[in-house]
Design a protein around this motif. Structure first.
Motif, short mmCIF file in Angstrom:
data_model
loop_
_atom_site.label_atom_id
_atom_site.label_comp_id
_atom_site.label_asym_id
_atom_site.label_seq_id
_atom_site.Cartn_x
_atom_site.Cartn_y
_atom_site.Cartn_z
N ALA A 161 0.83 -1.20 0.00
CA ALA A 161 0.00 0.00 0.00
C ALA A 161 0.86 1.25 0.00
O ALA A 161 2.04 1.21 0.41
CB ALA A 161 -0.93 0.01 1.21
N VAL A 162 0.28 2.34 -0.46
CA VAL A 162 0.99 3.63 -0.51
C VAL A 162 0.13 4.71 0.13
O VAL A 162 -1.10 4.62 0.16
CB VAL A 162 1.35 4.04 -1.96
N ARG A 163 0.82 5.73 0.62
CA ARG A 163 0.12 6.92 1.13
C ARG A 163 0.90 8.15 0.68
O ARG A 163 2.13 8.19 0.80
CB ARG A 163 0.01 6.89 2.65
N ALA A 199 2.39 9.31 8.51
CA ALA A 199 2.21 7.98 7.92
C ALA A 199 3.18 6.96 8.49
O ALA A 199 2.85 5.77 8.56
CB ALA A 199 2.36 8.06 6.40
N ALA A 203 1.79 3.73 10.16
CA ALA A 203 2.01 2.43 9.53
C ALA A 203 2.42 1.39 10.57
O ALA A 203 1.99 0.23 10.51
CB ALA A 203 3.07 2.55 8.45
N ALA A 208 2.44 -2.61 9.94
CA ALA A 208 3.29 -2.70 8.76
C ALA A 208 4.47 -3.63 9.00
O ALA A 208 5.06 -3.65 10.08
CB ALA A 208 3.81 -1.31 8.37
N LEU A 211 8.56 -0.70 5.40
CA LEU A 211 8.16 0.64 5.01
C LEU A 211 9.36 1.42 4.50
O LEU A 211 10.50 1.20 4.94
CB LEU A 211 7.56 1.39 6.21
N LEU A 273 -6.87 -1.01 6.55
CA LEU A 273 -6.16 0.24 6.30
C LEU A 273 -7.16 1.38 6.12
O LEU A 273 -8.19 1.21 5.47
CB LEU A 273 -5.30 0.12 5.04
N SER A 276 -6.70 6.78 3.74
CA SER A 276 -5.49 7.50 3.32
C SER A 276 -4.45 6.59 2.70
O SER A 276 -3.53 7.05 2.02
CB SER A 276 -4.89 8.24 4.52
N TRP A 277 -4.58 5.28 2.91
CA TRP A 277 -3.68 4.30 2.30
C TRP A 277 -4.39 3.61 1.13
O TRP A 277 -5.58 3.29 1.24
CB TRP A 277 -3.26 3.24 3.32
N THR A 278 -3.67 3.37 0.06
CA THR A 278 -4.23 2.71 -1.12
C THR A 278 -3.49 1.41 -1.39
O THR A 278 -2.26 1.40 -1.56
CB THR A 278 -4.10 3.61 -2.37
N ARG A 279 -4.21 0.30 -1.42
CA ARG A 279 -3.59 -0.99 -1.75
C ARG A 279 -3.30 -1.03 -3.26
O ARG A 279 -4.19 -0.77 -4.07
CB ARG A 279 -4.51 -2.15 -1.38
#
Length: 306
Positions: A161-163, A199, A203, A208, A211, A273, A276-279
């Motif tokens: 995932a990204v933020r 973040a 995380a 997480a 990271l 998640l 704000s986080w996108t898989r």
């Protein structure tokens, strides 16, 4: 207008440090042989970067305030990417003696404001004459009793995932290189990244397993996690957040552009998640990074590649 050469070393130091706010984590700041930084965790997260005029920034593209914000941001983001909270910045500032004192004021104002945004302070540093402006930035942080987040913990089955925004700084650089002046928000992103500092600690709270901050391009940085963890990372291009303002090359910028200092991590598949986080993919057995099942061609930043 006075120059830094006319002020002299100690006059410049006094001028710059007099304007720097000091946070609670810096009980002793500039003015002595060294600063004192609180380390309640008993461990200190430390990172350093060099920025050289003409290589990492251009004064005809960016003003001193933006250069200061950018220099601080890229180091503070590295601290946050370890799951730590930034505490302090040490700044080495080299410049030609004929550099305007007001230019230096703007630089340090940018450094101070970016530190404030991250909850840190400029605690000290050094100044010296040099043929071109060079910044040596060291950022420090505190883990708050938690384990550091490294690149080596990803496991097969984890989600990726990204933020934060992706591709903006890269697209902005391309626009400036082409002599264009818009879209303004894209060019502004090249001049001044906006890392979501919270973040990193977030995380860790979300479980997480690995990271990092996206400084050299998403695919290249994910390859660092894959290599350190001994796994393969599969990215689904359709899941990567691509802003419409980036234009038809948006996906390329999002996958290979650096300097936005977004965060990319791996999480247990069952992790919940926040929005704000996108898989964008998953971790599998194997090596390297795949995009839609294929090995991507190049991309990403390398300081020794011209």
């Amino acid at each position: 207008m006075a120059t830094i050469g006319e002020l002299g070393e100690f006059g410049l130091i006094e001028r710059l440090t007099a304007r720097l706010p000091r946070g609670a984590r810096v009980p002793l700041g500039p003015g002595d042989d060294a600063a004192v930084i609180a380390a309640p965790d008993g461990r200190v997260v430390a990172t350093t970067d060099l920025l050289v005029e003409g290589r990492h920034f251009r004064r005809d593209w960016s003003g001193p305030y933006d250069i200061g914000r950018k220099a601080a941001a890229q180091n503070l983001a590295d601290v946050a990417a370890m799951g730590a909270r930034p505490t302090a910045l040490l700044v080495g500032f080299a410049a030609p003696p004929d550099t305007g004192a007001e230019w230096a004021d703007g630089l340090y104002a940018g450094l101070a404001d970016e530190c404030e945004a991250a909850g840190a302070s400029v605690a000290g540093g050094d100044v010296v004459a040099a043929p071109e402006i060079t910044l040596a930035i060291t950022a420090l942080g505190d883990l708050g009793g938690g384990a550091p987040l490294t690149r080596a913990g990803a496991r097969p089955g984890d989600a990726v995932a990204v933020r934060g925004r992706l591709g903006f700084a890269s697209a902005g650089l391309e626009l400036l290189t082409a002599g264009r002046d818009g879209p303004a928000e894209v060019i502004a992103a090249h001049r001044r990244p906006e890392p979501p500092y919270e973040a990193g600690p977030q995380a860790r709270e979300l479980g997480a397993t690995a990271l990092l901050d996206v400084s050299d391009g998403l695919l290249q940085d994910l390859a660092h996690i894959a290599g350190a963890s001994g796994v393969r990372i599969d990215v689904e291009s359709a899941a990567v957040p691509v802003a419409a303002v980036l234009g038809p090359d948006g996906l390329r910028h999002a996958l290979t552009g650096g300097e936005d200092h977004a965060f990319a991590g791996t999480f247990p598949a069952a992790a919940i998640l926040p929005p704000s986080w996108t898989r964008i993919g998953a971790v599998a057995r194997g090596t390297g990074v795949r995009v839609d099942g294929r090995v991507p061609e190049g991309g990403g930043w390398d300081h020794f590649r011209m």
